[in-house]
Design a protein around this motif. Structure first.
Motif, mmCIF file in Angstrom:
data_model
loop_
_atom_site.group_PDB
_atom_site.id
_atom_site.type_symbol
_atom_site.label_atom_id
_atom_site.label_comp_id
_atom_site.label_asym_id
_atom_site.label_seq_id
_atom_site.Cartn_x
_atom_site.Cartn_y
_atom_site.Cartn_z
ATOM 1 N N LEU A 51 0.825 -1.204 0.000
ATOM 2 C CA LEU A 51 0.000 0.000 0.000
ATOM 3 C C LEU A 51 0.863 1.260 0.000
ATOM 4 O O LEU A 51 0.566 2.232 -0.699
ATOM 5 C CB LEU A 51 -0.915 0.012 1.231
ATOM 6 N N TYR A 52 1.933 1.235 0.774
ATOM 7 C CA TYR A 52 2.850 2.381 0.808
ATOM 8 C C TYR A 52 3.469 2.588 -0.566
ATOM 9 O O TYR A 52 3.506 3.715 -1.092
ATOM 10 C CB TYR A 52 3.945 2.127 1.854
ATOM 11 N N ARG A 53 3.955 1.502 -1.180
ATOM 12 C CA ARG A 53 4.596 1.613 -2.493
ATOM 13 C C ARG A 53 3.613 2.077 -3.563
ATOM 14 O O ARG A 53 3.978 2.799 -4.489
ATOM 15 C CB ARG A 53 5.233 0.269 -2.877
ATOM 16 N N THR A 54 2.351 1.659 -3.419
ATOM 17 C CA THR A 54 1.325 2.097 -4.371
ATOM 18 C C THR A 54 1.104 3.605 -4.276
ATOM 19 O O THR A 54 1.066 4.308 -5.295
ATOM 20 C CB THR A 54 0.003 1.356 -4.105
ATOM 21 N N ALA A 55 0.954 4.092 -3.047
ATOM 22 C CA ALA A 55 0.747 5.526 -2.849
ATOM 23 C C ALA A 55 1.950 6.322 -3.348
ATOM 24 O O ALA A 55 1.800 7.371 -3.991
ATOM 25 C CB ALA A 55 0.494 5.813 -1.370
ATOM 26 N N GLU A 56 3.133 5.820 -3.095
ATOM 27 C CA GLU A 56 4.354 6.520 -3.514
ATOM 28 C C GLU A 56 4.466 6.572 -5.033
ATOM 29 O O GLU A 56 4.801 7.613 -5.618
ATOM 30 C CB GLU A 56 5.571 5.807 -2.917
ATOM 31 N N LEU A 57 4.150 5.456 -5.707
ATOM 32 C CA LEU A 57 4.223 5.418 -7.164
ATOM 33 C C LEU A 57 3.209 6.367 -7.790
ATOM 34 O O LEU A 57 3.538 7.111 -8.731
ATOM 35 C CB LEU A 57 3.974 3.988 -7.659
ATOM 36 N N LEU A 58 1.976 6.367 -7.287
ATOM 37 C CA LEU A 58 0.953 7.237 -7.850
ATOM 38 C C LEU A 58 1.304 8.704 -7.617
ATOM 39 O O LEU A 58 1.162 9.533 -8.529
ATOM 40 C CB LEU A 58 -0.408 6.914 -7.232
ATOM 41 N N ARG A 59 1.786 9.027 -6.439
ATOM 42 C CA ARG A 59 2.134 10.420 -6.148
ATOM 43 C C ARG A 59 3.263 10.903 -7.052
ATOM 44 O O ARG A 59 3.227 12.007 -7.579
ATOM 45 C CB ARG A 59 2.543 10.559 -4.674
ATOM 46 N N ASN A 60 4.266 10.068 -7.253
ATOM 47 C CA ASN A 60 5.364 10.445 -8.149
ATOM 48 C C ASN A 60 4.904 10.577 -9.590
ATOM 49 O O ASN A 60 5.429 11.382 -10.359
ATOM 50 C CB ASN A 60 6.494 9.413 -8.056
ATOM 51 N N SER A 61 3.891 9.795 -9.963
ATOM 52 C CA SER A 61 3.408 9.811 -11.342
ATOM 53 C C SER A 61 2.594 11.056 -11.653
ATOM 54 O O SER A 61 2.593 11.528 -12.801
ATOM 55 C CB SER A 61 2.553 8.564 -11.618
ATOM 56 N N CYS A 62 1.877 11.573 -10.649
ATOM 57 C CA CYS A 62 1.020 12.726 -10.932
ATOM 58 C C CYS A 62 1.526 14.002 -10.272
ATOM 59 O O CYS A 62 0.875 15.057 -10.368
ATOM 60 C CB CYS A 62 -0.420 12.449 -10.528
ATOM 61 N N GLY A 63 2.699 13.933 -9.605
ATOM 62 C CA GLY A 63 3.290 15.128 -9.026
ATOM 63 C C GLY A 63 2.532 15.698 -7.847
ATOM 64 O O GLY A 63 2.638 16.884 -7.548
ATOM 65 N N GLU A 64 1.788 14.868 -7.155
ATOM 66 C CA GLU A 64 0.994 15.330 -6.021
ATOM 67 C C GLU A 64 1.895 15.719 -4.847
ATOM 68 O O GLU A 64 2.897 15.050 -4.558
ATOM 69 C CB GLU A 64 0.015 14.230 -5.583
ATOM 70 N N GLN A 65 1.546 16.808 -4.161
ATOM 71 C CA GLN A 65 2.333 17.298 -3.028
ATOM 72 C C GLN A 65 1.702 16.953 -1.677
ATOM 73 O O GLN A 65 2.340 17.135 -0.645
ATOM 74 C CB GLN A 65 2.500 18.820 -3.136
ATOM 75 N N SER A 66 0.464 16.489 -1.675
ATOM 76 C CA SER A 66 -0.200 16.155 -0.411
ATOM 77 C C SER A 66 0.264 14.795 0.102
ATOM 78 O O SER A 66 0.849 13.997 -0.625
ATOM 79 C CB SER A 66 -1.722 16.133 -0.594
ATOM 80 N N GLY A 67 -0.038 14.549 1.357
ATOM 81 C CA GLY A 67 0.244 13.252 1.945
ATOM 82 C C GLY A 67 -1.042 12.472 2.129
ATOM 83 O O GLY A 67 -2.123 12.906 1.735
ATOM 84 N N VAL A 68 -0.916 11.304 2.757
ATOM 85 C CA VAL A 68 -2.098 10.475 2.981
ATOM 86 C C VAL A 68 -1.870 9.598 4.210
ATOM 87 O O VAL A 68 -0.746 9.171 4.495
ATOM 88 C CB VAL A 68 -2.404 9.588 1.745
ATOM 89 N N LYS A 69 -2.942 9.384 4.934
ATOM 90 C CA LYS A 69 -2.947 8.402 6.014
ATOM 91 C C LYS A 69 -3.799 7.233 5.560
ATOM 92 O O LYS A 69 -4.962 7.409 5.176
ATOM 93 C CB LYS A 69 -3.515 9.004 7.299
ATOM 94 N N ILE A 70 -3.200 6.049 5.568
ATOM 95 C CA ILE A 70 -3.906 4.839 5.134
ATOM 96 C C ILE A 70 -4.088 3.931 6.347
ATOM 97 O O ILE A 70 -3.113 3.563 7.010
ATOM 98 C CB ILE A 70 -3.123 4.089 4.039
ATOM 99 N N SER A 71 -5.329 3.586 6.640
ATOM 100 C CA SER A 71 -5.640 2.687 7.758
ATOM 101 C C SER A 71 -6.146 1.366 7.192
ATOM 102 O O SER A 71 -7.157 1.334 6.477
ATOM 103 C CB SER A 71 -6.695 3.310 8.677
ATOM 104 N N LEU A 72 -5.440 0.293 7.489
ATOM 105 C CA LEU A 72 -5.786 -1.034 6.962
ATOM 106 C C LEU A 72 -6.184 -1.966 8.096
ATOM 107 O O LEU A 72 -5.453 -2.122 9.070
ATOM 108 C CB LEU A 72 -4.583 -1.637 6.216
ATOM 109 N N HIS A 73 -7.373 -2.566 7.971
ATOM 110 C CA HIS A 73 -7.759 -3.660 8.855
ATOM 111 C C HIS A 73 -7.576 -4.947 8.065
ATOM 112 O O HIS A 73 -8.387 -5.278 7.197
ATOM 113 C CB HIS A 73 -9.205 -3.508 9.313
ATOM 114 N N LYS A 74 -6.489 -5.647 8.349
ATOM 115 C CA LYS A 74 -6.097 -6.820 7.564
ATOM 116 C C LYS A 74 -6.829 -8.063 8.052
ATOM 117 O O LYS A 74 -6.634 -8.518 9.189
ATOM 118 C CB LYS A 74 -4.579 -7.022 7.670
#
Length: 291
Positions: A51-74
């Motif tokens: 999930l972290y790598r997914t968020a990082e890849l998408l942010r780098n791809s679209c140049g987003e400057q915001s962050g995100v908090k991801i809560s996972l119940h596995k």
């Protein structure tokens, strides 16, 4: 179908969405950090988490400057061949594409999904899907006419795809081979025959990992036998393992599950197949409307 020059393996497979699910919540933050909060089953944390790598890849791809908090119940077992992590990664692409207003279209999201994992593009589509290449070439198949009830038996051990492939004997393959209408027609007919309760065609469904993995992990043989004794007409490995699925039960599902649970071989789940329409409706209900 064999090993490729890039280290991956060429496969021919069928994907199917089921109604097992986890809870993932995405919340944008003012800081540029990616925060990951996990409860339930233990999984990799920080930058090692998909999930972290997914968020990082998408942010780098679209140049987003915001962050995100991801809560996972596995909830779905890890290393089980059930695609829990891949499904979550696909949801992250869809959710963050909206939250960060990246405005990437389906093709762009599918391309990012393929970079993250071979089975992640499937979870952007859902339903019953034939797959080729290393698993990222997708051709939707007609949904089966009836909902199938499945019994899953997870034998309490994780098995990574790389370890499963390492145990098999694979020849080199023709990487230029693609899905054609001829072999798709064959695939569809085999699938429909195998799922038809009037047909005795269960052996038409095969998993090439079973020979090597059943030899190396005797618990899988024990689990297979338990599912068969519980009334499942067909038992097979999910993906590269370690979960086994049983279907076509001759006993009431509740009775079969109770019988399996008493043997304490592993965790027992029941689930149902999820059509493409119902899967897309689920995404829409979750707020992921631009799919």
């Amino acid at each position: 179908l064999g090993k490729r020059r890039d280290g991956y393996h060429q496969i021919s497979t069928i994907y199917q969405t089921i109604d097992l699910k986890e809870e993932v919540v995405f919340e944008t933050t003012r800081s540029r950090t990616i925060q990951l909060e996990i409860r339930g089953r233990p999984v990799a944390r920080g930058k090692e988490n998909l999930l972290y790598r997914t968020a990082e890849l998408l942010r780098n791809s679209c140049g987003e400057q915001s962050g995100v908090k991801i809560s996972l119940h596995k909830r779905i077992p890890v290393g089980a061949g059930l695609g829990g992590g891949a499904g979550n990664a696909a949801m992250a692409l869809l959710a963050l594409n909206q939250l960060w207003q990246c405005r990437l279209d389906q093709d762009a999201l599918t391309g990012l999904a393929a970079q993250l994992g071979s089975d992640i593009p499937f979870f952007l589509m859902g339903g019953t899907v034939a797959a080729g290449g290393r698993g990222e070439q997708l051709v939707p198949l007609p949904d089966t006419s009836e909902i199938q009830t499945l019994i899953l038996l997870y034998p309490n051990f994780e098995l990574s795809s790389s370890d499963a492939y390492a145990l098999g004997q694979w020849d080199d393959c023709d990487e230029k081979a693609v899905l054609t209408s001829d072999n798709l027609d064959t695939t569809i007919q085999r699938l429909l025959r195998a799922l038809d309760p009037k047909e005795d065609s269960w052996p038409l469904l095969e998993n090439d990992f079973e020979g090597a993995l059943f030899t190396h992990y005797p618990i899988l043989v024990k689990a297979q036998s338990a599912l068969e004794k519980a009334g499942c007409k067909r038992v097979m490995l999910c993906g590269s393992g370690s979960t086994l699925l049983g279907f076509g039960s001759t006993k009431p599902v509740k009775e079969a599950v109770e019988q399996l649970s008493r043997q304490q071989i592993g965790e027992v789940f029941t689930c149902q197949t999820l059509s493409r329409n119902h899967y897309q409706q689920f995404l829409s209900n979750a707020g992921l409307k631009d799919v």
